[in-house]
Scaffold this motif. Structure first.
Motif, PDB file in Angstrom:
ATOM      1  N   VAL A  67       0.872  -1.173   0.000  1.00 34.43           N
ATOM      2  CA  VAL A  67       0.000   0.000   0.000  1.00 34.43           C
ATOM      3  C   VAL A  67       0.907   1.221   0.000  1.00 34.43           C
ATOM      4  O   VAL A  67       1.814   1.333   0.826  1.00 34.43           O
ATOM      5  CB  VAL A  67      -0.915   0.017   1.250  1.00 34.43           C
ATOM      6  CG1 VAL A  67      -1.779   1.270   1.264  1.00 34.43           C
ATOM      7  CG2 VAL A  67      -1.768  -1.239   1.297  1.00 34.43           C
ATOM      8  N   VAL A  68       0.674   2.137  -0.947  1.00 30.72           N
ATOM      9  CA  VAL A  68       1.455   3.366  -1.049  1.00 30.72           C
ATOM     10  C   VAL A  68       0.521   4.520  -0.732  1.00 30.72           C
ATOM     11  O   VAL A  68      -0.609   4.579  -1.229  1.00 30.72           O
ATOM     12  CB  VAL A  68       2.057   3.535  -2.462  1.00 30.72           C
ATOM     13  CG1 VAL A  68       2.804   4.849  -2.577  1.00 30.72           C
ATOM     14  CG2 VAL A  68       2.962   2.362  -2.789  1.00 30.72           C
ATOM     15  N   ASP A  82      -2.857   8.033   4.086  1.00 31.74           N
ATOM     16  CA  ASP A  82      -3.976   8.140   3.148  1.00 31.74           C
ATOM     17  C   ASP A  82      -3.499   7.629   1.794  1.00 31.74           C
ATOM     18  O   ASP A  82      -2.728   8.289   1.116  1.00 31.74           O
ATOM     19  CB  ASP A  82      -4.426   9.587   3.028  1.00 31.74           C
ATOM     20  CG  ASP A  82      -5.577   9.765   2.053  1.00 31.74           C
ATOM     21  OD1 ASP A  82      -6.142   8.753   1.584  1.00 31.74           O
ATOM     22  OD2 ASP A  82      -5.913  10.923   1.745  1.00 31.74           O
ATOM     23  N   PRO A  83      -3.961   6.431   1.384  1.00 27.90           N
ATOM     24  CA  PRO A  83      -3.536   5.904   0.085  1.00 27.90           C
ATOM     25  C   PRO A  83      -4.284   6.523  -1.100  1.00 27.90           C
ATOM     26  O   PRO A  83      -3.965   6.224  -2.245  1.00 27.90           O
ATOM     27  CB  PRO A  83      -3.821   4.404   0.189  1.00 27.90           C
ATOM     28  CG  PRO A  83      -4.843   4.271   1.243  1.00 27.90           C
ATOM     29  CD  PRO A  83      -4.694   5.443   2.167  1.00 27.90           C
ATOM     30  N   GLY A  84      -5.249   7.384  -0.841  1.00 27.66           N
ATOM     31  CA  GLY A  84      -5.953   8.060  -1.920  1.00 27.66           C
ATOM     32  C   GLY A  84      -7.181   7.330  -2.423  1.00 27.66           C
ATOM     33  O   GLY A  84      -7.793   7.742  -3.403  1.00 27.66           O
ATOM     34  N   ASP A  85      -7.569   6.237  -1.768  1.00 30.66           N
ATOM     35  CA  ASP A  85      -8.749   5.480  -2.208  1.00 30.66           C
ATOM     36  C   ASP A  85      -9.920   5.645  -1.244  1.00 30.66           C
ATOM     37  O   ASP A  85     -10.853   4.852  -1.256  1.00 30.66           O
ATOM     38  CB  ASP A  85      -8.399   4.002  -2.383  1.00 30.66           C
ATOM     39  CG  ASP A  85      -7.929   3.345  -1.085  1.00 30.66           C
ATOM     40  OD1 ASP A  85      -7.886   4.043  -0.043  1.00 30.66           O
ATOM     41  OD2 ASP A  85      -7.594   2.152  -1.116  1.00 30.66           O
ATOM     42  N   GLY A  86      -9.861   6.662  -0.385  1.00 33.05           N
ATOM     43  CA  GLY A  86     -10.943   6.903   0.565  1.00 33.05           C
ATOM     44  C   GLY A  86     -10.748   6.221   1.906  1.00 33.05           C
ATOM     45  O   GLY A  86     -11.571   6.389   2.797  1.00 33.05           O
ATOM     46  N   THR A  87      -9.699   5.429   2.053  1.00 35.36           N
ATOM     47  CA  THR A  87      -9.424   4.771   3.331  1.00 35.36           C
ATOM     48  C   THR A  87      -8.266   5.461   4.024  1.00 35.36           C
ATOM     49  O   THR A  87      -7.543   6.262   3.417  1.00 35.36           O
ATOM     50  CB  THR A  87      -9.055   3.278   3.126  1.00 35.36           C
ATOM     51  OG1 THR A  87      -7.856   3.213   2.356  1.00 35.36           O
ATOM     52  CG2 THR A  87     -10.170   2.523   2.427  1.00 35.36           C
ATOM     53  N   HIS A  88      -8.102   5.181   5.305  1.00 35.99           N
ATOM     54  CA  HIS A  88      -6.963   5.658   6.084  1.00 35.99           C
ATOM     55  C   HIS A  88      -6.405   4.477   6.871  1.00 35.99           C
ATOM     56  O   HIS A  88      -7.160   3.614   7.309  1.00 35.99           O
ATOM     57  CB  HIS A  88      -7.377   6.772   7.060  1.00 35.99           C
ATOM     58  CG  HIS A  88      -7.643   8.071   6.380  1.00 35.99           C
ATOM     59  ND1 HIS A  88      -8.830   8.360   5.756  1.00 35.99           N
ATOM     60  CD2 HIS A  88      -6.862   9.156   6.216  1.00 35.99           C
ATOM     61  CE1 HIS A  88      -8.778   9.568   5.246  1.00 35.99           C
ATOM     62  NE2 HIS A  88      -7.586  10.081   5.499  1.00 35.99           N
TER      63      HIS A  88
END
Length: 102
Positions: A67-68, A82-88
């Motif tokens: 995960v980046v 924050d990987p940018g997909d709405g998750t943390h």
């Protein structure tokens, strides 16, 4: 099983011994001394001081998928990513790696 099988080929005997019972032979004083290379130091684990908000980092999730993401918050023992997909994700500093954009 944690054991080793020793065979004496001349007398055709066999022994099964646990690994804990094996002692290496003493060094041969007539043999030339071997150069002993020092072990390389263990890599240091990253700490809180190695990371800043806004840096790009990577880590492996529980399914070993990389995960980046970007660090959005530094906590005392974890960083919020924050990987940018709405998750943390809250990840320990020892599990994080810096990512360099090329």
């Amino acid at each position: 099983e944690a054991q080793v099988t020793l065979q004496d080929l001349r007398e055709r005997k066999e022994w099964k011994l646990p690994y804990a019972a094996i002692e290496p032979p003493p060094p041969d004083p007539a043999a030339p001394p071997q150069a002993v290379e020092p072990e390389p130091p263990a890599p240091t684990r990253p700490t809180r001081n190695d990371f800043r908000c806004g840096e790009k980092v990577a880590f492996e999730d529980k399914y070993l998928q990389t995960v980046v993401g970007i660090i959005v918050r530094i906590n005392s023992r974890t960083a919020t990513i924050d990987p940018g997909d709405g998750t943390h994700w809250r990840v320990g500093f020892a599990l994080l790696r810096h990512v360099l954009d090329v």
